[in-house]
Write an enzyme that holds these catalytic residues in place. Structure first.
Site, short mmCIF file in Angstrom:
data_model
loop_
_atom_site.label_atom_id
_atom_site.label_comp_id
_atom_site.label_asym_id
_atom_site.label_seq_id
_atom_site.Cartn_x
_atom_site.Cartn_y
_atom_site.Cartn_z
N LYS A 181 2.65 -0.36 16.19
CA LYS A 181 3.96 -0.33 15.32
C LYS A 181 4.26 1.30 14.51
CE LYS A 181 5.95 -2.49 11.52
NZ LYS A 181 5.90 -3.66 10.46
N GLN A 182 2.92 1.67 14.07
CA GLN A 182 3.08 2.72 13.08
C GLN A 182 1.71 3.52 13.41
OE1 GLN A 182 3.55 -0.25 10.12
NE2 GLN A 182 2.79 1.21 8.64
N TRP A 208 0.88 -1.29 -0.04
CA TRP A 208 0.14 0.10 0.04
C TRP A 208 0.88 1.19 0.03
CZ3 TRP A 208 -1.87 2.64 4.83
CH2 TRP A 208 -0.95 2.37 6.04
N ASP A 209 2.01 1.06 0.28
CA ASP A 209 3.17 2.11 0.25
C ASP A 209 2.79 3.19 -1.11
OD1 ASP A 209 3.92 0.13 1.82
OD2 ASP A 209 5.81 0.58 1.91
N GLU A 249 0.49 -3.07 12.24
CA GLU A 249 0.56 -4.59 12.19
C GLU A 249 0.60 -5.46 13.51
OE1 GLU A 249 3.65 -5.12 9.50
OE2 GLU A 249 2.21 -4.94 7.77
C1 BGC Z 1 4.71 -1.94 7.32
C2 BGC Z 1 3.77 -1.81 6.22
C3 BGC Z 1 4.44 -1.49 4.94
C4 BGC Z 1 5.68 -2.42 4.64
C5 BGC Z 1 6.39 -2.13 3.58
C6 BGC Z 1 5.75 -2.89 7.12
O1 BGC Z 1 6.87 -2.87 8.12
O2 BGC Z 1 4.11 -2.23 8.69
O3 BGC Z 1 2.75 -0.94 6.50
O4 BGC Z 1 3.69 -1.51 4.15
O5 BGC Z 1 6.42 -2.48 5.92
O6 BGC Z 1 6.95 -0.94 3.58
#
Ligand code: BGC
Length: 735
Positions: free
Chosen positions: A588-589, A333-334, A475
């Site tokens: 996490k984010q 999704w980035d 996540e």
């Molecule tokens: C993140 C995801 C991201 C992926 C690739 C993961 O560590 O949690 O949101 O899409 O890395 O960058």
């Protein structure tokens, strides 16, 4: 003023080889060449990483290919090998001019008879993305014998390889290696041609094939100050480049290579610089008052330019760009949520290419949905060609037992489909170009809406729809219910699909008919409108904070430091079944913060601020996608100085290096395009405060206190505008 376009590293530090590979990366969308030195091999993570071609070996993860390295070069003086890995230099400098995309190296050694200086520079052709050029020069201040061995090293760095099985070496004037891969019949070809200067000093030359290398060697007898120099031109093709090859998949390489290489090198370099100058005209962001920020931001944009798939009409960008095989070279999704905006505003044709990849992989997304018993389109969490989901059921390895851990990223991160809808709709709204909808965008959006519709749950007693058993952007907490971000993005998908189906009359007859043939339009319209109206969107509590998912705030509320101190191993995974964060509120984010940023106008400033303040201390920022969302929301809340360190963290992700390299025992190092794209969004939407309303550009600047002025160009609805900001004043001029 310092030159903000020079990224430089003085001295040689072994510990930095890995980070420097990312930091000094060159790329042209077709391939990325890590910023490594000529004498490096696979142990130093040399990679000529290729876009969009993958291979799987046995049960290992499927990953993109690293081509044989045509820039391999060994220097021998008076019988002694001069490699920075074996012999400490007295001076060493690696320098990237990121305005021109030229990487240079200067190394000096003190030998037994005097000093030996090596200078080289390389760049990739941006218009013919198969081509690489390198110029190399050696000068000794004593009389001696200099030998250079240079050519192709096919012993490549792989994470889950080896991918190449059959090698075909050939070495006459032009060296070549053709290597075929394990999984199917695709092959990679690498060619190298060289022209040496000062042939009069040459005492011997030839070609040698040894192990997995095929090398030219040139031996010279030189006097003090006489230089040994040459120019290389290299080419990389794969059997996927069908149009570039003739019917029998052969390459007439001598028609592609320059005949007078020495004579042409400077011209080729000037053409290359001119290409980049043209790009910077629409993409440079100029900031007065903060050189560090200006440098970091434009460096981030350099990275985005370098990985843009301009050679294709349907290809996307991998999470680690073209810096290697990490994250399986897959698209996340980035791209739609973090990277897309830069291209929307500076080069919409690239934005379209990125989105067309999703439209062209719709069948893969439908198959994935069917595999789970759903209708519609469930896009791959880690998408490779055809939309194949490379995400494994066991995507993390437990550091304690060495056993694969069941993770649910692939099964439960359903917000991926909405990201694609968001990307397509933003493309249409920003560019005003609806062709993407006519070329399959409508079906893509409708199929995503069908997918979410099938997942809605309604309690017998209730009148609202819920989404259960999902993973949101954070996540670490798996299989949760009513993740606010996911629910709001699903609602956005229903709204978009329902709007498109209600406005079909605006499209050409054949498009309307095509859609009506596939779907019961009236029924779907009603369903989606109903779903958009009744899907449950979590609301702020009495203290203004929104639960990230059902029950989030019943989890242990403990500090980040405390959770970190509970780790038993530095590479331990924080999430999943037993992770240190899983039963706590540590995330996490950015999750709720991402939702509030994208839909900020649905909330009061007070609610936005309260949630920022609640979630920020509870966020590990364990993903490079996190900081930019906090920066952006802080700007919306009116706190640009609070936003600033988060913006800088995103903009310097690759400049400073040192990011997370491991998730459990899985290597995740590489460059960070989403952070680069995030930094751009912070500058344009956050600090400059650009938004669009009724076809107009609105600018409401909120500059950090050290920024005096800002200037940049935006393409909006097909027209180019210059935006100039001076403190709180802003002007928009059509160019
Ligand atoms: C993140 C995801 C991201 C992926 C690739 C993961 O560590 O949690 O949101 O899409 O890395 O960058």
């Amino acid at each position: 003023m310092r030159n903000v376009w020079i990224i430089e590293e003085q001295g040689f530090d072994r510990e930095k080889i890995e980070d420097n590979g990312n930091k000094f990366l060159l790329g042209n969308g077709y391939m990325g060449i890590r910023g490594t030195l000529g004498e490096f091999g696979k142990e130093q993570l040399v990679a000529v990483n290729l876009a969009g071609i993958y291979d799987q070996v046995g049960d290992g993860w499927r990953e993109p290919l690293n081509a044989p390295n045509p820039l391999y070069t060994v220097l021998i003086v008076d019988g002694e090998k001069y490699s920075i890995l074996k012999k400490e230099p007295i001076a060493h400098k690696l320098s990237l001019n990121d305005r021109q995309a030229v990487l240079s190296r200067e190394t000096t050694w003190e030998g037994s008879k005097g000093q030996i200086r090596l200078c080289s520079e390389r760049f990739l052709n941006m218009e013919n993305p198969h081509l690489i050029y390198e110029r190399y020069e050696v000068i000794c201040d004593f009389a001696g014998n200099v030998t250079v061995q240079t050519g192709i090293d096919a012993d490549v760095w792989d994470i889950y390889g080896p991918h190449f099985v059959n090698f075909d070496y050939s070495g006459e004037e032009i060296l070549s290696v053709k290597a075929s891969i394990q999984e199917n019949r695709e092959s990679v070809w690498v060619f190298e041609n060289i022209e040496v200067e000062n042939k009069e000093f040459l005492v011997d030359c030839g070609v040698e094939q040894r192990d997995k290398t095929v090398l030219h060697h040139f031996s010279y007898r030189v006097q003090p100050g006489e230089n040994v120099s040459f120019v290389k031109q290299c080419a990389v093709y794969t059997t996927k480049d069908r149009e570039a090859l003739d019917g029998c998949l052969a390459i007439q390489i001598d028609t592609i290579f320059e005949q007078d290489l020495l004579g042409s090198y400077e011209r080729l370099k000037q053409e290359h610089i001119a290409w980049w100058e043209e790009k910077w005209k629409t993409s440079e962001v100029w900031i007065e008052g903060d050189e560090e920020a200006m440098k970091a931001l434009n460096y981030s944009l350099y990275h985005l330019h370098s990985i843009a798939p301009r050679h294709s009409e349907s290809l996307s960008i991998a999470a680690r760009g073209l810096s290697g095989q990490t994250y399986k070279g897959a698209v996340f999704w980035d791209t739609e949520m973090f990277i897309l905006d830069f291209f929307l505003y500076t080069e919409p044709s690239v934005a379209k290419t990125l989105l067309r990849y999703r439209i062209d992989t719709l069948e893969g997304a439908k198959e994935k949905a069917q595999g789970y018993g759903y209708d519609g389109a469930f896009y791959a969490w880690e998408s490779q060609e055809g939309g194949y989901d490379a995400c494994s059921d066991y995507n993390v390895t437990d550091v304690f037992t060495g056993r694969p851990m069941r993770t649910f990223f692939k099964d439960k991160q359903i917000h991926i489909s909405a990201a694609i809808v968001h990307g397509i709709m933003r493309y249409v709204n920003v560019t005003g170009d609806r062709s993407i909808l006519e070329e399959g965008g409508i079906e893509t959006i409708v199929e995503c809406a069908i997918f979410y519709y099938g997942l809605l749950l309604k309690k017998v007693s209730g009148d609202r729809y819920e989404l259960h058993d999902v993973i949101g952007p954070d996540e670490y907490h798996e299989r949760v219910s009513n993740n606010g971000y996911t629910n709001r993005m699903a609602k956005y998908t229903f709204e978009s699909a329902s709007m498109l189906l209600s406005t079909l009359a605006e499209y050409p007859e054949e498009i309307r008919q095509r859609i009506e043939k596939q779907y019961a339009v009236e029924e779907l319209k009603e369903r989606f409108a109903d779903a958009a109206e009744h899907i449950y969107i979590p609301e702020p509590d009495s203290d203004g904070v929104i639960d990230q998912f059902d029950g989030y705030r019943t989890l242990e509320d403990v500090s980040l430091e405390e959770v970190r101190s509970r780790l038993l191993h530095e590479k331990e995974y924080w999430g999943g079944a037993y992770g240190v964060a899983s039963h706590t509120q540590i995330i996490k984010q950015a999750d709720v913060v991402t939702w509030l940023t994208l839909f900020a106008d649905e909330f009061s400033k007070e609610i936005l601020t309260k949630n920022w303040e609640y979630y920020e201390p509870r966020t590990e920022h364990g993903s490079s996608l996190s900081a930019c969302m906090y920066a952006w929301l802080a700007c919306i809340c009116g706190f640009p100085d609070k936003a600033y360190p988060f913006f800088l963290k995103s903009a310097t992700a690759d400049l400073k290096g040192g990011g997370k390299q491991w998730a459990g025992l899985v290597y995740i190092g590489g460059s960070h395009p989403a952070a680069s794209g995030g930094a751009y969004m912070n500058a344009i939407h956050g600090f400059a405060g650009v938004s669009f309303q009724d076809g107009r550009i609105l600018v409401n600047p909120k500059l950090p206190s050290n920024w005096k002025k800002m200037r940049f160009t935006l393409i909006y609805q097909g027209k180019k505008y210059r935006i100039e900001i001076n403190g709180k004043d802003a002007s928009v001029t059509e160019l």
